[in-house]
Scaffold this active site. Structure first.
Site, PDB file in Angstrom:
ATOM      1  N   GLU A   1     -50.278  78.072 -54.348  1.00  0.00           N
ATOM      2  CA  GLU A   1     -49.930  77.464 -55.634  1.00  0.00           C
ATOM      3  C   GLU A   1     -50.959  76.452 -56.128  1.00  0.00           C
ATOM      4  O   GLU A   1     -51.121  76.257 -57.335  1.00  0.00           O
ATOM      5  CB  GLU A   1     -48.555  76.791 -55.538  1.00  0.00           C
ATOM      6  CG  GLU A   1     -47.384  77.753 -55.478  1.00  0.00           C
ATOM      7  CD  GLU A   1     -47.103  78.271 -54.078  1.00  0.00           C
ATOM      8  OE1 GLU A   1     -46.102  78.984 -53.892  1.00  0.00           O
ATOM      9  OE2 GLU A   1     -47.894  77.970 -53.149  1.00  0.00           O
TER      10      GLU A   1
ATOM     11  N   GLY B   1     -43.894  81.953 -53.103  1.00  0.00           N
ATOM     12  CA  GLY B   1     -42.443  82.043 -52.998  1.00  0.00           C
ATOM     13  C   GLY B   1     -41.996  83.036 -51.950  1.00  0.00           C
ATOM     14  O   GLY B   1     -40.906  82.892 -51.385  1.00  0.00           O
TER      15      GLY B   1
ATOM     16  N   GLU C   1     -41.941  81.056 -48.834  1.00  0.00           N
ATOM     17  CA  GLU C   1     -40.826  80.109 -48.912  1.00  0.00           C
ATOM     18  C   GLU C   1     -39.499  80.825 -48.656  1.00  0.00           C
ATOM     19  O   GLU C   1     -38.611  80.278 -47.988  1.00  0.00           O
ATOM     20  CB  GLU C   1     -40.829  79.427 -50.285  1.00  0.00           C
ATOM     21  CG  GLU C   1     -42.005  78.468 -50.442  1.00  0.00           C
ATOM     22  CD  GLU C   1     -42.102  77.856 -51.833  1.00  0.00           C
ATOM     23  OE1 GLU C   1     -42.114  76.618 -51.933  1.00  0.00           O
ATOM     24  OE2 GLU C   1     -42.163  78.628 -52.808  1.00  0.00           O
TER      25      GLU C   1
ATOM     26  N   ALA D   1     -43.986  84.609 -56.948  1.00  0.00           N
ATOM     27  CA  ALA D   1     -43.375  84.747 -58.268  1.00  0.00           C
ATOM     28  C   ALA D   1     -43.874  86.010 -58.970  1.00  0.00           C
ATOM     29  O   ALA D   1     -44.985  86.476 -58.731  1.00  0.00           O
ATOM     30  CB  ALA D   1     -43.686  83.515 -59.118  1.00  0.00           C
TER      31      ALA D   1
END
Length: 698
Positions: free
Chosen positions: A126, A103, A106, A62
């Site tokens: 995270e 992310g 991901e 992020a």
């Protein structure tokens, strides 16, 4: 503006992520990826797509600059982006180098194929923010590396090099050469051979004994992470990956992510994360301020602090000249440094060659003259103004113009120290915390005349030696010790009022501190606090005396180093043991002061100790000693063992509610044993409580 660049290389579309420094997945970049996929799908000449970042990072996850803004959740959000990639009618190949985290990983898991440089760093960190991966990480990673390995990565948040996943379904190929060329070649092969669009979601996440494994893991993780809810939620989510269909597992992950976002623990961890990045921003010192080149350092004093400080610079590859006045002290200091490196070699943390190279950077000396050409000198001598004066007058004589003269003082007036030189603009405080080579905090004390380039240099140097630097103005004790003085005073007063040594420490440790205030005093050395108190008694004759603490010091009980303080210590053992002798002293002092002991609750112990920190912190903010409340929190999180899951004293006070803090303090004013006026709320605290705002509100 951050975006994704779209280019064609024959029949292969290349989407390059471009949001320096780590390709954070901000809104513009997310839109760019989606637009790139759409463009590739609409072009019949395109047969496959390569998604690639920079050498430094595929994507670090992020974009932290968007946290707390509408952009963070605006469409296309990360799940939408991954859905576009995964459902693309043309194969998408992720080409990974550098950081591939959160992310970013991901997103890569949503691609049909993945190739990587062997040293690329793979992680889902995270959990370090009190969260779990929220875009399919807990569901897809177990499907490509197995439930057990995935859970270890997700619960720890640790980075792992890509080469460790060789042979797994995480990577289709590891490449040593030029990444983009390899990715285009691989994409061409996929297209030419008409290979299937592999979707990680279609794989099975397996474990031979899921019921037993997840029961054992829950018990283990629960015991290790008792103050942090996120790790257990990670276990639940990975279990869902193994036991449920993909879409159901995604629902479990999403619900856990949303719930964790609302927990005080996650708010505290996210506060700490952003606060650490804010500490380097100084209002009146622009980021492009020129800095001085620090190629060599001098350290005066071969004791515990001096040797610890020296190791920081040796570790960073910066030569150090260590000065002592006597050969015996110098030999002892050099031996202490060598012992640290020998220990690292024995533990396998460093090679013998590397250790020798670090030690070779050390020059022992018995004369100030050897400091004539260093770029920075730090004194770590006895905490007494007369001693500091003689040191700085000598440094002013021997050090070259432009050298930075730093003091490691923990309480003394830096402006007065600077006045002992003809160049106060070159003087700064660099307050390391013991053990200096381990503790993360560095208080950078800015004198009235400290030059901006000196301050900027100190902040840059702190990063080089891997410290969290917090700027403080000049006052007695600066930020950390000024506040801890009030915290310790409340603990000592409650000891006189009726609490026991053990109760006070246990209550504070249960709150989450690494160590209670009286154990901490024994570790630091009671004589240090005693010397400060004696000076303060002289400066403020009306100050309430800490009679028990003073009495123990008069008895020679200085803590661990003398085998006795508030506790007793057996030789070779640091365990704090109850000592009836201390109980006897406490009883005698209570009788002398006419105090009838009363029952004190653990809640009162915690509130009085912590709110003493908060009130003094508010005063420090109001005086401009600290730039922002979050800086104070970083001092306490990195230097004083304040529980990270509570975010620091100022953040914790805001979580409790500043009006509630003020109300509790007003109740404490009824205690006639405390310092008169001690519990009057600082003006800033009272104002913010009345306004219903946080400390840093405008």
């Amino acid at each position: 503006m951050s975006t994704a660049h779209y280019d064609l290389n024959g029949a292969i579309a290349v989407i390059r992520l471009d949001n320096p420094p780590v390709n954070g997945l901000g809104l513009a970049l997310r839109q760019g990826i989606v637009n790139g996929i759409r463009q590739a799908e609409a072009d019949d000449a395109v047969k496959a797509v390569v998604l690639i970042g920079s050498d430094r990072a595929f994507s670090g996850g992020a974009d932290i600059s968007e946290f707390g803004t509408s952009k963070a959740t605006a469409e296309p959000n990360l799940n939408t982006v991954i859905n576009y990639v995964e459902s693309s009618r043309k194969p998408v190949i992720a080409a990974i180098s550098g950081a591939c985290m959160g992310g970013g990983l991901e997103l890569a898991l949503g691609c049909h194929y993945r190739i990587a440089k062997p040293d690329a760093q793979i992680a889902l960190p995270e959990v370090k923010l009190g969260l779990l991966p929220g875009a399919g990480g807990t569901q897809r990673l177990p499907r490509v590396i197995g439930a057990e390995h995935a859970l270890n990565m997700i619960v720890s948040g640790s980075a792992v090099p890509a080469k460790q996943f060789k042979g797994s379904a995480l990577f289709d190929e590891l490449v040593d050469g030029e990444l983009q060329d390899a990715a285009i070649a691989y994409a061409t092969k996929v297209a030419n051979e008409n290979l299937p669009l592999k979707k990680v979601r279609d794989l099975k996440a397996k474990h031979p004994n899921p019921e037993g494994f997840f029961m054992f893991t829950r018990n283990t993780v629960g015991a290790m992470a008792k103050n942090y809810p996120a790790p257990l939620k990670c276990v639940d989510a990975v279990k869902a990956a193994v036991t449920m269909p993909f879409d159901k597992g995604m629902e479990v992950e999403r619900e856990a992510f949303v719930n964790l976002m609302q927990t005080p623990e996650s708010r505290a961890l996210r506060h700490a994360f952003f606060s650490e990045r804010l500490t380097s921003k100084i209002a009146d010192v622009p980021s492009d301020t020129p800095v001085r080149d620090i190629k060599s350092v001098g350290v005066i004093g071969g004791g515990t602090m001096g040797t610890g400080i020296s190791i920081n610079f040796l570790n960073a590859g910066i030569p150090v000249t260590l000065v002592e006045m006597k050969q015996e002290g110098l030999d002892r200091g050099v031996a202490a440094i060598q012992k640290v490196y020998e220990g690292r070699v024995k533990k396998g943390r460093m090679s013998e060659d590397d250790a020798r190279a670090k030690i070779a950077l050390l020059t022992p000396s018995l004369t100030y003259d050897d400091l004539s050409d260093v770029d920075l000198v730090i004194e770590a001598v006895f905490e007494e103004m007369g001693v500091k004066q003689s040191v700085f007058e000598k440094l002013d004589e021997v050090c070259k113009q432009g050298a930075i003269l730093a003091s490691n003082t923990s309480t003394l007036d830096l402006n007065k120290i600077a006045s002992f030189t003809k160049r106060p603009e070159d003087v700064i405080g660099l307050h390391f915390f013991s053990p200096a080579n381990i503790m993360k905090l560095l208080e950078v004390v800015r004198g009235d005349k400290t030059a901006k380039d000196v301050l900027a240099t100190a902040m840059k140097l702190a990063k080089a030696i891997r410290k969290t630097a917090v700027v403080s103005g000049v006052c007695d004790g600066f930020i950390g010790n000024r506040m801890i003085n009030q915290y310790q005073r409340e603990a000592l007063l409650m000891l006189e009022e009726g609490a026991s040594v053990q109760q006070i420490d246990k209550a504070i440790e249960k709150f989450g501190f690494a160590m209670g205030p009286l154990r901490m005093a024994d570790l630091a050395g009671g004589d240090i606090g005693w010397a400060i108190r004696k000076r303060q008694y002289q400066e403020n004759p009306d100050m309430v005396k800490m009679v028990v603490a003073d009495r123990l010091c008069e008895m020679g009980r200085y803590g661990q180093k003398t085998g006795a303080g508030f506790y007793r210590y057996e030789p070779g053992n640091r365990n704090a043991l109850h000592d009836p002798e201390v109980d006897k002293v406490v009883d005698e002092v209570r009788a002398e002061l006419g105090i009838t002991p009363r029952k004190i609750s653990n809640q009162e112990i915690v509130e009085r100790c912590v709110y003493a920190l908060v009130n003094e912190g508010a005063q420090i903010l109001d005086e401009g000693i600290a730039q922002r409340a979050s800086d104070i929190d970083m001092v306490y999180l990195t230097g004083y063992g304040f529980p990270v899951f509570r975010g620091g004293p100022m953040h914790y006070a805001e979580e409790v509610g500043l009006p509630n803090v003020v109300r509790a303090m007003q109740a404490f004013t009824e205690d006639r044993h405390t310092q008169p006026g001690f519990w009057k709320p600082a003006a800033l605290l009272a104002k913010r409580a009345e306004e219903g705002k946080g400390f840093d509100a405008k």
